[in-house]
Motif scaffolding. Structure first.
Motif, mmCIF file in Angstrom:
data_model
loop_
_atom_site.group_PDB
_atom_site.id
_atom_site.type_symbol
_atom_site.label_atom_id
_atom_site.label_comp_id
_atom_site.label_asym_id
_atom_site.label_seq_id
_atom_site.Cartn_x
_atom_site.Cartn_y
_atom_site.Cartn_z
ATOM 1 N N TYR A 189 0.925 -1.229 0.371
ATOM 2 C CA TYR A 189 0.160 -0.216 0.316
ATOM 3 C C TYR A 189 1.022 1.269 -0.487
ATOM 4 O O TYR A 189 0.707 1.723 0.967
ATOM 5 C CB TYR A 189 -1.357 -0.086 0.855
ATOM 6 N N ILE A 234 -11.599 -0.612 4.117
ATOM 7 C CA ILE A 234 -9.964 -1.114 3.306
ATOM 8 C C ILE A 234 -9.704 -1.821 4.995
ATOM 9 O O ILE A 234 -8.856 -2.876 4.623
ATOM 10 C CB ILE A 234 -9.504 -0.349 2.624
ATOM 11 N N HIS A 294 -8.990 -8.555 9.041
ATOM 12 C CA HIS A 294 -9.442 -9.069 9.838
ATOM 13 C C HIS A 294 -8.619 -10.382 9.975
ATOM 14 O O HIS A 294 -8.959 -11.477 10.488
ATOM 15 C CB HIS A 294 -10.671 -9.605 8.583
ATOM 16 N N TYR A 295 -7.637 -10.190 8.604
ATOM 17 C CA TYR A 295 -6.483 -11.410 8.850
ATOM 18 C C TYR A 295 -5.696 -11.283 10.428
ATOM 19 O O TYR A 295 -6.028 -12.530 10.915
ATOM 20 C CB TYR A 295 -5.166 -10.893 8.359
ATOM 21 N N ARG A 305 -11.183 -10.989 0.281
ATOM 22 C CA ARG A 305 -9.736 -12.214 0.620
ATOM 23 C C ARG A 305 -10.430 -12.701 1.543
ATOM 24 O O ARG A 305 -10.601 -11.514 2.926
ATOM 25 C CB ARG A 305 -9.010 -10.470 0.993
ATOM 26 N N SER A 306 -10.839 -13.240 1.971
ATOM 27 C CA SER A 306 -10.237 -14.845 0.919
ATOM 28 C C SER A 306 -10.371 -15.776 0.680
ATOM 29 O O SER A 306 -10.590 -16.774 1.170
ATOM 30 C CB SER A 306 -8.450 -15.573 1.843
ATOM 31 N N GLN A 340 -13.271 -2.895 -2.533
ATOM 32 C CA GLN A 340 -13.179 -1.488 -2.823
ATOM 33 C C GLN A 340 -11.702 -1.003 -2.989
ATOM 34 O O GLN A 340 -11.736 -0.044 -2.377
ATOM 35 C CB GLN A 340 -14.143 -1.072 -2.567
ATOM 36 N N ASP A 341 -10.746 -1.936 -3.303
ATOM 37 C CA ASP A 341 -9.370 -1.604 -3.117
ATOM 38 C C ASP A 341 -8.457 -1.682 -4.434
ATOM 39 O O ASP A 341 -9.186 -2.871 -4.887
ATOM 40 C CB ASP A 341 -9.002 -2.366 -2.736
ATOM 41 N N TRP A 342 -7.636 -0.797 -4.415
ATOM 42 C CA TRP A 342 -7.119 -0.541 -6.302
ATOM 43 C C TRP A 342 -6.469 -2.323 -6.083
ATOM 44 O O TRP A 342 -5.686 -2.589 -5.119
ATOM 45 C CB TRP A 342 -6.467 0.322 -6.112
ATOM 46 N N ILE A 400 -7.068 -5.199 -6.402
ATOM 47 C CA ILE A 400 -7.534 -6.534 -6.310
ATOM 48 C C ILE A 400 -8.235 -7.196 -6.423
ATOM 49 O O ILE A 400 -9.502 -7.668 -6.230
ATOM 50 C CB ILE A 400 -7.687 -6.282 -4.703
ATOM 51 N N SER A 430 -4.374 -12.373 -1.310
ATOM 52 C CA SER A 430 -3.513 -12.258 -0.153
ATOM 53 C C SER A 430 -3.123 -13.471 -0.021
ATOM 54 O O SER A 430 -2.720 -14.803 -0.652
ATOM 55 C CB SER A 430 -4.502 -11.909 0.510
ATOM 56 N N ALA A 431 -2.786 -13.300 1.696
ATOM 57 C CA ALA A 431 -1.704 -14.608 2.157
ATOM 58 C C ALA A 431 -2.271 -15.752 2.075
ATOM 59 O O ALA A 431 -2.181 -16.898 2.084
ATOM 60 C CB ALA A 431 -1.282 -14.112 3.216
ATOM 61 N N LEU A 432 -3.868 -15.538 2.240
ATOM 62 C CA LEU A 432 -4.793 -16.769 2.433
ATOM 63 C C LEU A 432 -5.640 -16.746 1.359
ATOM 64 O O LEU A 432 -6.601 -17.966 1.051
ATOM 65 C CB LEU A 432 -5.611 -16.264 3.545
ATOM 66 N N LYS A 443 -18.436 -20.282 10.285
ATOM 67 C CA LYS A 443 -16.321 -20.204 10.826
ATOM 68 C C LYS A 443 -16.825 -21.336 11.773
ATOM 69 O O LYS A 443 -17.889 -22.193 12.213
ATOM 70 C CB LYS A 443 -16.963 -18.711 12.025
ATOM 71 N N LYS A 444 -15.527 -21.713 12.747
ATOM 72 C CA LYS A 444 -15.089 -22.887 13.295
ATOM 73 C C LYS A 444 -15.832 -24.374 12.406
ATOM 74 O O LYS A 444 -16.564 -24.754 12.768
ATOM 75 C CB LYS A 444 -16.196 -22.869 14.463
#
Ligand SMILES: [Cu+2]
Lengths: 196, 665
Positions: free
Chosen positions: A39, A58, A64-65, B550-551, B576-578, B580, B623-625, B651-652
């Protein structure tokens, strides 16, 4: 009796402080700014007296990670109180200028300092809560790591560099506190000078 | 035998004479500081965007100049598995034609939109040569947003050239063909009587850029090669180079090279437009597709149009003229002042330069040499400004530097030649490697060339790069033209066979769209939040309203799909991000994967053929995931009763986690 009234310059300064506080209602108080290798353009978040703007959605997505709570303007009772508090202090400045009494000046200063400290403490607690209260099922858990952003200044949080500093409104709050303190000091010294 | 040898020797001598001196070798062609001048340090941007036609790959390639770095390949006329263009349900209509779905083409020329003759950075137009089409790309998103098929045409070669305020884009046919409303099932012997060369004028909406085939001109049945509009004083005119004035229809390499002079056709497009307004021209019944991509629904639609107005030679008698031009003219280029029209007889040993003022005077004085199929032919000398003598062999294309100089590519002698437009003296020549076709100067065909660089697009690449088997990369070469002498700075490989190209300062494209606002997404199957995700069965059609962020996908597991179902994955990227995007792929998909931009919705159709478990996953490392961004579709045999259920971010996770029931309509 005369010694209890304020200098003309003090009264002008009080009106100025009142106006500045009115302005602070319509500008951001604080900025939080994040940068990371991916970023380079940065992510900004602005705290206003009554709302949050900027790219907090954002930031929520990224947080959330590490299991941080998502930020929603509706979650802050502060936004319901802050505009009134700032408006109250603006009114108090005007009132003091109008009443033309030293005691009112001291009162305004003390109340405003209490408010300022409370604001900072509340902000810090809020940051503490977000930084420490993490979801135990988060995908990334770094042992011993918390993600509390700095109150003022810079802090490295994993891959993110976090900056926090007052915006226009915050500057006004600091400025008003400083001016009030100087005014109170001058007014406090004045009778002693006249005795000499 | 003797005479043959003599002939060979003669031609070598002629080549040496014409080109002035022996071409320099590769080693001496590069100057010492070339590397420095094309070096764009890490993190720094290039100065120009260079849009290069993809030739037979049907795409447009975007390079940075001066580095020559490839930035992007934009699909226009070809399907692109990289992002699902032409494979997704939304983009399939873009490649629709009156002949059905045509997923490829031969993309030759590009034109940047202009205002007052200067490039304005709004749109890029591209032609399809094979199945005649013209496309418009939006330079805010770098996406193909419109494709218009051209009727009554074949080989849309003299296209897409623009008038100086982007009023019209033209599409001149290369192949003369029978008109669409006439029987095309005719003997080739009837070429001269049945075949026409149609010029199309596509009106462009000033605000939206939308194209509309305004009118066509039914010109004589010759081959139109290239064109350019006039500018400033010649702004009302369009010029087309023509070959095969012999109207030969067999062994054209000989039979179409007999006449000493072919033509440049001058068309007053303003008058033509007025004639159409006045009700001239006949309505020709035909069929052509008009495909538009709506940037708010992220969806293309294809409409079939049925009619076009066609002006005849008779209608155009005061608005269309021929200028003789030596042997098979190729390039037809107008200098920045609009006064000089440069023809390039690709078989001629000179470059004729015509004067617009002289042409107008010749028309006024009725200084005609006769008629060609009803079109008045202006006397060669009456329109001629002069000829560039011994410029080299095989002149093809000319661009301008805005300082009074012209640069012409020489295919046969493989060089770029710089000459002065006024006195027609050759000033400089530099070798190319090898056999240059088009050349391009940023803004070089506009009223305001930037005059800093020139790029030669070569047809042959032998010995330039590491060999890659019998098929080598294509090649472009960058020259510095800021000084008196051109300096070779860089070679860079290109895709397809690059024909023409356009370039503009990067500064002009700084207001690009970074992501699509999810609030503005009007796609009928958009899912604007995970809570809205669902699976809906309508008979044997299953609509999956899916989101990606993500993700993870929502839903991430689906059960109750049956063999033979038509499953439509409508995937909305919630980011809502450049930069991605998320991808979407499923095992056994016959078409492609999807690459969905933030805020966009794309649909992949999938018809499972066998029962089983089908993994789906994100194809773009987000992303990392990213590797966890996956799920399954369970396919049961046709007619089975497996309930339609899906899991939504449980989840879980465990196998017993609650799932939602799909809807049935
Ligand atoms: Cu992804």
């Amino acid at each position: 009796m005369k010694n209890n009234s304020l200098k003309k310059i003090t009264r002008i300064a009080l009106v100025f402080c009142g106006c500045a506080l009115v302005v602070s209602l319509f500008v951001p108080l604080w900025s939080i700014y994040l940068t990371a290798p991916q970023y380079p353009e940065g992510l900004a978040m602005y705290l206003w007296p009554n709302k949050i703007t900027g790219e907090y959605e954002i930031i929520n997505g990224l947080n959330h990670y590490i299991g941080m709570k998502t930020i929603h303007p509706d979650d802050f009772w502060e936004f319901k109180v802050l505009p009134y508090a700032l408006g109250f202090f603006a009114f108090l400045c005007f009132l003091t200028a109008f009443l033309n009494r030293k005691i009112w000046l001291y009162l305004t200063l003390v109340l405003f300092l209490i408010f300022g400290v409370a604001f900072m403490v509340d902000f810090w607690l809020w940051e503490y809560d977000y930084g420490h209260n993490l979801d135990p099922t988060a995908p990334i858990i770094v042992p011993g790591m918390s993600y509390q952003p700095p109150l003022i200044g810079f802090k490295q949080l994993l891959n993110f560099g976090a900056y926090s500093y007052p915006n226009i409104g915050g500057g006004i709050m600091f400025g008003v506190a400083l001016i009030l303190a100087i005014l109170a000091f001058i007014e406090y010294r004045k009778p002693k000078q006249s005795e000499l | 035998m003797k005479s043959l040898k003599f002939f060979g020797l003669g031609s070598v001598m002629a080549l040496l004479l014409l080109s002035g001196c022996k071409p320099k070798g590769t080693e001496t062609a590069v100057t010492g500081d070339a590397a420095e001048r094309v070096y764009v340090a890490p993190g720094k941007y290039d100065e120009f965007y260079n849009f290069v036609s993809g030739g037979f790959n049907g795409q447009v390639n975007v390079y940075g100049l001066p580095s020559g770095r490839l930035l992007k390949v934009l699909p226009v006329f070809s399907v692109n598995p990289e992002n699902g263009y032409g494979y997704s349900e939304e983009t399939k209509p873009m490649l629709q034609t009156s002949h059905g779905f045509i997923p490829w083409d031969d993309q030759h020329h590009l034109s940047l939109s202009q205002t007052n003759g200067e490039v304005d950075g709004r749109w890029l137009f591209a032609n399809a040569n094979n199945t005649p089409r013209v496309a418009r790309l939006d330079l805010k998103t770098f996406k193909t947003v419109e494709i218009l098929e051209i009727p009554n045409s074949a080989g849309n070669h003299s296209s897409p050239f623009l008038t100086e305020n982007t009023e019209y884009v033209v599409a001149g046919t290369r192949f003369a063909v029978p008109m669409d409303d006439e029987n095309g099932d005719v003997p080739i012997e009837s070429f001269k009587s049945n075949f026409k060369g149609v010029l199309s004028f596509i009106g462009i909406d000033k605000q939206s850029g939308d194209m509309d085939l305004s009118f066509q001109i039914e010109a004589p049945g010759i081959n139109f090669d290239l064109s350019h509009a006039g500018k400033k004083k010649s702004g009302d005119w369009f010029f087309f180079s023509c070959y095969n004035s012999e109207k030969a229809n067999t062994l054209l390499e000989v039979n179409a090279s007999q006449n000493d002079k072919d033509f440049i056709m001058a068309v007053n497009w303003k008058k033509a437009a007025e004639l159409v307004k006045a009700g001239k021209g006949r309505k020709v019944v035909t069929e052509y597709a008009h495909n538009k991509f709506d940037e708010s629904t992220h969806t293309a639609t294809s409409t079939m149009k049925k009619e076009v107005i066609v002006l005849s030679v008779e209608d155009m008698k005061d608005a269309m003229f021929m200028i003789p031009c030596p042997k098979s003219p190729h390039g037809c280029d107008i200098d920045p002042t609009g006064e000089y029209i440069v023809g390039s007889g690709k078989l001629a040993a000179l470059i004729p330069v015509f004067s617009f003022d002289k042409m107008i005077k010749a028309i006024a004085d009725k200084n005609f040499a006769g008629e060609f199929d009803g079109v008045k032919v202006i006397k060669y000398e009456a329109a001629l400004h002069g000829e560039v003598q011994k410029p080299g062999l095989g002149p093809l294309h000319t661009e301008f530097d805005g300082k009074g100089n012209a640069y012409t590519s020489m295919f046969v002698s493989s060089e770029v030649v710089k000459w002065n437009i006024k006195d027609l003296k050759v000033l400089d020549r530099q070798p190319t490697f090898y056999s240059v076709g088009h050349l391009m100067i940023p803004g070089g065909d506009s009223a305001k060339p930037f005059g800093k660089y020139l790029v030669a697009y070569n047809k042959i690449t032998k010995d330039r790069y590491l060999p890659t088997g019998p098929e080598l990369a294509q090649s472009a070469q960058l020259y510095d033209i800021s000084g008196d002498k051109m300096k070779l700075l860089l070679d860079y490989p290109t895709f397809g066979e690059p024909h023409y190209a356009q370039a503009l300062p990067a500064e002009m494209l700084k207001d690009q769209v970074k992501f699509f606002r999810i609030e503005d997404n009007k796609h009928p199957y958009a899912t604007k939040g995970e809570a809205e995700s669902k699976v809906v069965r309508e008979g044997n059609k299953v609509h999956v309203y899916m989101t990606s962020i993500r993700s993870h996908f929502a839903p991430d597991n689906i059960e109750g799909i049956r063999v033979g179902d038509e499953v439509l994955f409508h995937v909305t990227n919630l980011e809502q991000d450049w930069d991605i995007p998320h991808g979407f792929a499923i095992k056994g998909a016959e078409n492609a994967e999807l690459l969905i931009m933030p805020g966009e919705t794309c649909t992949l159709k999938w018809i499972p053929k066998k029962p089983g478990m089908y993994p789906m996953y994100c194809t773009d490392f987000c992303s990392a995931l990213h590797q966890e961004m996956q799920g399954y579709v369970r396919v049961s045999p046709a007619g089975s009763n497996t309930p339609l259920i899906y899991s939504l971010n449980n989840k879980k996770d465990n196998a017993q986690s609650p799932v939602k029931a799909g809807e049935t309509k």
